[in-house]
Design an enzyme around this catalytic site. Structure first.
Site, short mmCIF file in Angstrom:
data_model
loop_
_atom_site.label_atom_id
_atom_site.label_comp_id
_atom_site.label_asym_id
_atom_site.label_seq_id
_atom_site.Cartn_x
_atom_site.Cartn_y
_atom_site.Cartn_z
N ARG A 183 1.01 -1.16 0.34
CA ARG A 183 -0.04 -0.31 0.53
C ARG A 183 0.78 1.33 -0.06
O ARG A 183 0.64 2.06 -0.70
CB ARG A 183 -0.37 0.13 1.47
CG ARG A 183 -2.03 -1.74 1.19
CD ARG A 183 -3.17 -0.80 0.53
NE ARG A 183 -4.49 -1.89 0.80
CZ ARG A 183 -4.59 -2.18 1.73
NH1 ARG A 183 -4.72 -2.17 2.96
NH2 ARG A 183 -6.01 -3.48 0.57
N ASP A 210 -15.05 10.61 8.54
CA ASP A 210 -14.25 9.61 8.21
C ASP A 210 -12.72 10.88 8.50
O ASP A 210 -12.24 11.87 8.29
CB ASP A 210 -14.08 9.40 6.74
CG ASP A 210 -13.59 8.23 6.52
OD1 ASP A 210 -14.08 7.03 6.51
OD2 ASP A 210 -12.38 8.18 6.35
#
Lengths: 290, 663
Positions: free
Chosen positions: A42, A151
């Site tokens: 990632r 978020d």
């Protein structure tokens, strides 16, 4: 079989742990040791984007560079899976509609005000789903309703505000709801209808930041589904403290179907609905604080 | 909610809060919490159990909890007491061991259960004795507990139980061995697979046996009409495949393929298993999918990437599904979830050829940032001149320009003239300064006039790009432009000049870098420190030594690293660095120590840090001591090893001890 990762730097265990600790200190997200491979994959694009040779240099970048705060957010965005879709976990949503909404209608009948929080809302599908279910129930048409989505990732919030989605996000959406609550905007893409959007707001919030949680309105229901999986026990306790603080007494907490509050203390009571188990912040004695 | 229910909830909340407010040191706290264990509400009981664990007199608490375990008919209280005892730690061991001698078999069973939850190796002997208890339930609980606590003796005892007459004991033994991840001989486990009650556990244990005949038996179980048996077999298959090297893995896959291809509807069953909740089942389903090599499973396989832990296996499996599977992915990218799309794109990178450019460009139009980065890499691998234009255009995208540059480098090697034309056009149209950097690498002396012109551009990013590009084309021109750029009003341009000087090296560059080290902008100073090291400007060593003491950790780290590059690591500087409050500086100094042969007391410096509060510093100190090869440091390392708890620091200490002791 050819390798996918030709020429890319490997992450040593030491680099993994330094980066993991750095991320944990920032937002309470814990990456387990068996996830080194995932973290490496990632973060490779971040190394490429910054032109860094290895993960040691990336760690120093996160420690010292003038852009370190923005980069840390980019790293966390890369490390968290923003996998969500409309009408996810239908059994729980059915219980929410059939059992919780009537209770909430009765409980808030005097104020005719309803607040819901989609914590860890990712690109907005859950927050819009909740708003659609409220509309669909017909119980709150002339109420003051707000679904607040938050978020940690600013990038997904931009997607949420745009409210345009493709087939993957819609894979569990019943056709009649698709027709009722979306408008087509191109090949295979739709936009959430404006009257639904009007009930939904979004904001940036780090669940590990207790002070910043004051910006989240007091709420009747919190959806915090598939978020706790990112935290360790200590961080979960802190996050639950934040959620409890933002819930009205008697308010409900809905977790993902694979999550529970076992061994996390009993600040919430378990409520057995016919179709699901949910958690509730206990009512104050004598209705105090209501 | 009805008023009555609300009132009950309120009373429960009052009791819950009252328990939470009890001071553990207050007289009567033990009685209050003990009463709480008997409450009708699980929340209150849980709070009582937690409260009991906080009381100061742990022995008294344990004794009381043991007495609650004996209250037949009080199931809730007994469970809460067991929960509390399991959380008490070593203090509960002795009373529970005594309870194993109780005349009531129910008490003995509870004792074995809780000892299992405590998971302490020191009760292994006691639990082994409990395997001879007259009561079957106690024996079963003891076997289960050994699966949580056991060492070698436990493994041997559990293996012996595989021959027990009672299925329940054999089952507990199988589960215990699975928990301990210890498999007996393959034939012994295979003999148990056919017993319906034991089949699932035996299959899981078979997964821990070496691949071969066991793999064949596991795969045969995938033909079972019973779903739970098939899932146990998949778990076993996944366990066997995990951690195998490429050769052993291909052998396992060959065995699996031979069996699975004969089972009707296997592809459908694997597809179903790829979507189940249990991660271990999905891991096994991936192995089965890869062994089958069935391209139609590609989408389902890619969707497993929603589970992070299975990412490695998903990538491997997609590779086994061949070009047909990857084409299916490309065709259906829009229908996949985001994690599946990302992993599918990674797989596609290996598939692409010159004909793939239009499809990849179409993906670029709508895909998310993570996916676009993969697509950019894939464009570089197409080796097609058609990919030049989209890649040059992507140089303007800050998040993708780095990846686009590397992709362009692949294309430039095969289409240099077309690449040069595309880049020149991009510069002329002022697409992005990033194109200038690539042009500098590619164009040679013929682009110098263009670079000189751009070095006087009105926009700072273009000036910076030109200065850096020129240093790659020509030393003289690079130095000339860099000198002028050092006086630029824009910090990014000065940084570009500093980098160019570092690349150039030499005395003149070194003197200019001396000015840059005093620049008003921190970023310029940081770049200058790196450039001094890169350019070998040894005359600037004193400037760097001063920066080692700088409060800004970034400057100090870079200064230490630059001094190491210059070969100017003195003990004075090292002591300064090792005393720096920022541990990254300390680690940089430790890394420099091995190059500091002149620093006679290097070993003493490293020794001073083997007891540092941070694990990474201790590990770095151990590595240095191993590298220095000074046997007199061995006792210090051995002492440090005896008290080291951190796994990584321990590993570094073990390595260092082995090296110094010649093992």
């Amino acid at each position: 079989m050819p390798r996918f990762d030709e020429g890319r730097p490997e992450m040593t265990l030491e680099e993994f742990r330094l980066l993991r600790d750095h991320v944990y200190a920032h937002c309470g997200i814990l990456i387990h040791e068996d996830m080194k491979f995932v973290m490496e994959r990632r973060l490779w694009p971040r190394l490429e984007a910054l032109g860094l040779a290895d993960f040691g240099a990336y760690h120093r970048y996160l420690r010292y560079d003038a852009q370190r705060i923005a980069e840390l957010e980019a790293a966390v965005e890369s490390l968290t899976t923003h996998e969500t879709y409309f009408f996810r976990e239908p059994a729980q949503l059915k219980a929410f509609c059939e059992e919780l909404l009537p209770l909430l209608e009765k409980k808030n009948a005097r104020t005719r005000r309803l607040r819901l929080w989609s914590a860890g809302c990712s690109s907005g599908e859950e927050a819009y789903t909740v708003a659609m279910l409220l509309k669909d129930s017909g119980r709150f048409d002339d109420w003051d309703v707000e679904v607040h989505g938050t978020d940690l990732s600013r990038r997904v919030l931009a997607v949420a505000r745009r409210a345009e989605y493709g087939p993957s996000a819609l894979r569990a959406t019943p056709p009649d709801l698709l027709e009722r609550f979306f408008v087509p905007v191109g090949v295979n893409r739709v936009r959430v209808r404006d009257d639904v959007k009007a009930w939904v707001s979004f904001g940036h919030h780090n669940l590990a930041d207790e002070a910043a949680s004051q910006l989240v309105p007091r709420t009747d229901v919190v959806f915090c589904r598939n978020v706790m999986i990112y935290f360790d026990q200590a961080a979960r306790r802190r996050v639950l403290g934040v959620i409890r603080d933002r819930l009205c007494p008697g308010g409900y907490l809905l977790l993902g179907h694979a999550e529970n509050l076992l061994s996390l203390g009993a600040d919430f009571e378990l409520v057995h609905l016919k179709g699901d188990l949910v958690y509730r912040r206990p009512e104050l004695p004598n209705g105090e604080g209501r | 909610m009805s008023d009555a229910a609300q009132s009950l909830a309120g009373q429960e909340e009052v009791r819950y809060r009252a328990l939470q407010a009890v001071d553990p040191r207050a007289p009567g706290a033990l009685e209050t919490f003990t009463a709480g264990l008997h409450d009708e509400s699980w929340r209150v009981r849980h709070a009582a159990a937690e409260g009991l664990r906080r009381l100061p007199d742990a022995e008294r608490v344990t004794a009381r909890l043991i007495s609650v375990l004996g209250e037949r008919g009080e199931t809730g209280a007994r469970n809460a007491a067991a929960e509390a005892l399991a959380g008490m730690g070593t203090v509960a061991l002795h009373p529970l061991v005594l309870l194993l001698e109780h005349e009531d078999p129910d008490q003995r069973k509870l004792a074995a259960d809780i000892l299992g939850q405590l998971g302490r190796a020191e009760v292994e002997d006691v639990l082994l004795r409990a395997l001879s208890d007259v009561d079957l339930n106690v024996r079963v609980s003891a076997a289960e507990a050994l699966g949580r606590t056991g060492g070698e003796a436990a493994v041997r005892a559990l293996e012996a139980l595989l021959d027990a007459e009672t299925s329940l004991l054999r089952l507990a033994a199988l589960e215990g061995l699975v928990a301990l991840r210890r498999a007996p001989a393959t034939e012994r486990v295979m003999a148990l697979v056919d017993a319906p009650l034991l089949q699932r556990s035996a299959l899981r244990l078979l997964g821990l046996c070496p691949p071969g005949a066991s793999t064949e038996r596991i795969c045969q179980a995938l033909a079972s009409p019973v779903r739970s048996v098939r899932e146990a077999a998949l778990v076993a298959l996944g366990t066997q495949a995990s951690g195998l090297g490429p050769y052993a893995r291909s052998e396992l896959d060959a065995v699996a393929r031979a069996v699975l291809s004969r089972i009707p509807e296997m592809t459908d069953r694997v597809a179903q298993a790829l979507d189940v909740e249990d991660v271990q089942v999905r891991a096994g389903a991936l192995v089965a999918a890869g062994a089958l090599g069935e391209a139609s499973l590609a989408l389902a396989v890619a969707e497993v990437a929603r589970e992070d832990r299975l990412l490695r296996e998903v990538l491997f499996t997609l590779g086994q599904l061949g070009p047909e599977g990857r084409r299916l992915l490309l065709k259906n990218m829009g229908a996949l979830s985001l994690p599946a799309r990302t992993v599918a794109a990674e797989a596609l990178v290996l598939l692409v050829d010159a004909t793939s450019v239009p499809e990849l460009c179409a993906l670029l139009e709508w895909a998310e940032d993570d996916l676009r980065a993969v697509v950019v890499r894939a464009l570089g691998r197409t080796r097609s001149p058609q990919a030049l234009a989209p890649l040059v255009a992507l140089l303007a995208d800050p998040s993708l320009s780095g990846t686009a540059v590397r992709a362009l480098e692949q294309l430039i090697a095969v289409h240099p003239l077309a690449a040069l034309a595309a880049l020149e056009a991009a510069v002329e149209q002022r697409t992005t300064p990033a194109a200038v950097a690539v042009l500098g690498r590619l164009g040679g002396a013929q682009v110098l006039p263009l670079l000189r012109r751009l070095a006087r551009d009105a926009d700072a990013p273009w000036r910076a790009a030109a200065v850096e590009a020129a240093s790659r084309v020509s030393g003289d021109a690079g130095l000339e432009l860099a000198r002028g750029a050092l006086a630029d009003e824009s910090a990014p341009v000065r940084i570009a000049a500093v980098r160019a000087l570092g690349r150039q090296g030499g005395q003149e560059a070194g003197s200019f870098l001396g000015l840059a080290l005093k620049d008003e902008d921190r970023a310029v100073r940081l770049a200058a420190v790196e450039a001094v090291g890169a350019g070998g400007a040894t005359e600037r060593a004193l400037d760097l030594e001063a920066l080692v003491r700088h409060a800004d950790g970034a400057l100090a780290v870079l200064a230490v690293r630059a001094l190491a590059k210059l070969g100017k690591v003195g003990s004075g500087m090292l002591w300064d660095a090792l005393g720096h409050p920022d541990t990254e500086v300390v680690k940089a100094a430790l890394a420099a120590l091995t190059a500091a042969e002149g620093a006679a007391d290097g070993a003493a410096l490293a020794v001073s840090l083997v007891g540092h509060p941070r694990w990474d510093v201790r590990a770095a100190a151990a590595r240095v001591l191993g590298d220095l090869g000074r046997p007199e440091c061995l006792p210090v390392l051995e002492q440090a090893l005896s008290v080291e708890h951190d796994a990584l620091a321990r590993r570094a200490l073990v390595d260092a001890v082995a090296r110094l002791s010649g093992r």
